[in-house]
Design a protein around this motif. Structure first.
Motif, PDB file in Angstrom:
ATOM      1  N   ASN A   1      -8.519   8.297   2.954  1.00 17.66           N
ATOM      2  CA  ASN A   1      -8.668   7.574   1.691  1.00 17.66           C
ATOM      3  C   ASN A   1      -7.348   7.488   0.946  1.00 17.66           C
ATOM      4  O   ASN A   1      -6.986   6.440   0.434  1.00 17.66           O
ATOM      5  N   ASN A   2      -6.641   8.621   0.846  1.00 19.08           N
ATOM      6  CA  ASN A   2      -5.352   8.637   0.160  1.00 19.08           C
ATOM      7  C   ASN A   2      -4.749  10.025   0.311  1.00 19.08           C
ATOM      8  O   ASN A   2      -5.091  10.940  -0.438  1.00 19.08           O
ATOM      9  N   TRP A   3      -3.831  10.174   1.250  1.00 17.85           N
ATOM     10  CA  TRP A   3      -3.264  11.493   1.509  1.00 17.85           C
ATOM     11  C   TRP A   3      -2.553  12.054   0.286  1.00 17.85           C
ATOM     12  O   TRP A   3      -2.461  13.268   0.149  1.00 17.85           O
ATOM     13  N   THR A   4      -2.095  11.198  -0.632  1.00 17.27           N
ATOM     14  CA  THR A   4      -1.371  11.701  -1.807  1.00 17.27           C
ATOM     15  C   THR A   4      -2.287  12.437  -2.776  1.00 17.27           C
ATOM     16  O   THR A   4      -1.807  13.207  -3.603  1.00 17.27           O
ATOM     17  N   THR A   5      -3.585  12.218  -2.679  1.00 18.58           N
ATOM     18  CA  THR A   5      -4.547  12.903  -3.553  1.00 18.58           C
ATOM     19  C   THR A   5      -5.448  13.862  -2.799  1.00 18.58           C
ATOM     20  O   THR A   5      -6.333  14.476  -3.389  1.00 18.58           O
TER      21      THR A   5
ATOM     22  N   LEU B   1       0.986   4.592   1.575  1.00 12.67           N
ATOM     23  CA  LEU B   1      -0.045   4.523   2.605  1.00 12.67           C
ATOM     24  C   LEU B   1       0.227   3.308   3.488  1.00 12.67           C
ATOM     25  O   LEU B   1       0.879   2.356   3.048  1.00 12.67           O
TER      26      LEU B   1
ATOM     27  N   TYR C   1       0.813  -1.214   0.000  1.00  9.59           N
ATOM     28  CA  TYR C   1       0.000   0.000   0.000  1.00  9.59           C
ATOM     29  C   TYR C   1       0.852   1.272   0.000  1.00  9.59           C
ATOM     30  O   TYR C   1       0.315   2.365  -0.145  1.00  9.59           O
TER      31      TYR C   1
END
Length: 183
Positions: free
Chosen positions: A171-175, A50, A47
């Protein structure tokens, strides 16, 4: 022993340390109230950047809500008042490096990170919100810090709600910045 169970034991150990039921030096050197550290990987690196959601799902701090942000996360220096000490987090980090099966076992190469950041209402001491986030790779722990700061700024400026920010980070810190439409 699964990571969730072990981390729950580590939380119990931290409470026991606080009330003087166990010897802190033994705990800090790798032991826990439940016994020695596990030595097998139980969390997936697949993941990254993440954490494995079964090991580190993220947990909210119940004291931080939309109605309390002006007296909690939006107060300069507030996170320092709730950040757990390294005497607590180092045991979690050491076990987390094993749980994630990292070949690099140097503690200094990881940040024991709050998956849901303290500055966005993450639980300070809940082991389900803490994991050994690598400093290496891209994105990494350093790039996450800048996202956390930008998202907190947007929450405190009332550009996004706390709930939306928390959901985006989990959900997804990169987005998260693009999902929240912040710069």
């Amino acid at each position: 022993m699964s990571r969730i169970v072990l981390r729950t034991c580590l939380t119990a150990a931290a409470v026991a340390v606080t009330v003087g039921l166990i010897d802190l030096p033994a705990y800090a050197s790798g032991g826990t109230a439940a016994g020695p550290l596990s030595t097998t990987a139980s969390c997936s690196q697949s993941y990254l950047p993440l954490p494995d959601p079964s090991c580190t799902p993220g947990v909210k701090n119940p004291d931080v809500t939309q109605s309390t942000i002006s007296s909690t996360i939006c107060v300069s220096g507030w996170t320092a008042t709730i950040r757990p000490p390294t005497t607590y987090t180092n045991g979690l980090k050491q076990q987390g490096i094993i749980d994630y099966g990292y070949s690099d076992t140097s503690m200094s190469d990881y940040e024991e990170d709050h998956f849901l950041p303290l500055e966005l209402g993450g639980a300070p001491k809940d082991p389900r919100n803490l994991w050994p986030e690598p400093h290496s790779g891209s994105p990494n722990s350093y790039s996450k810090d800048s996202v956390e700061n930008a998202v907190k700024k947007a929450v405190c400026a009332h550009q996004v709600t706390l709930s939306a920010a928390q959901t985006a980070m989990l959900n997804n810190w990169t987005t998260a910045k693009s999902v929240l439409r912040i710069g």
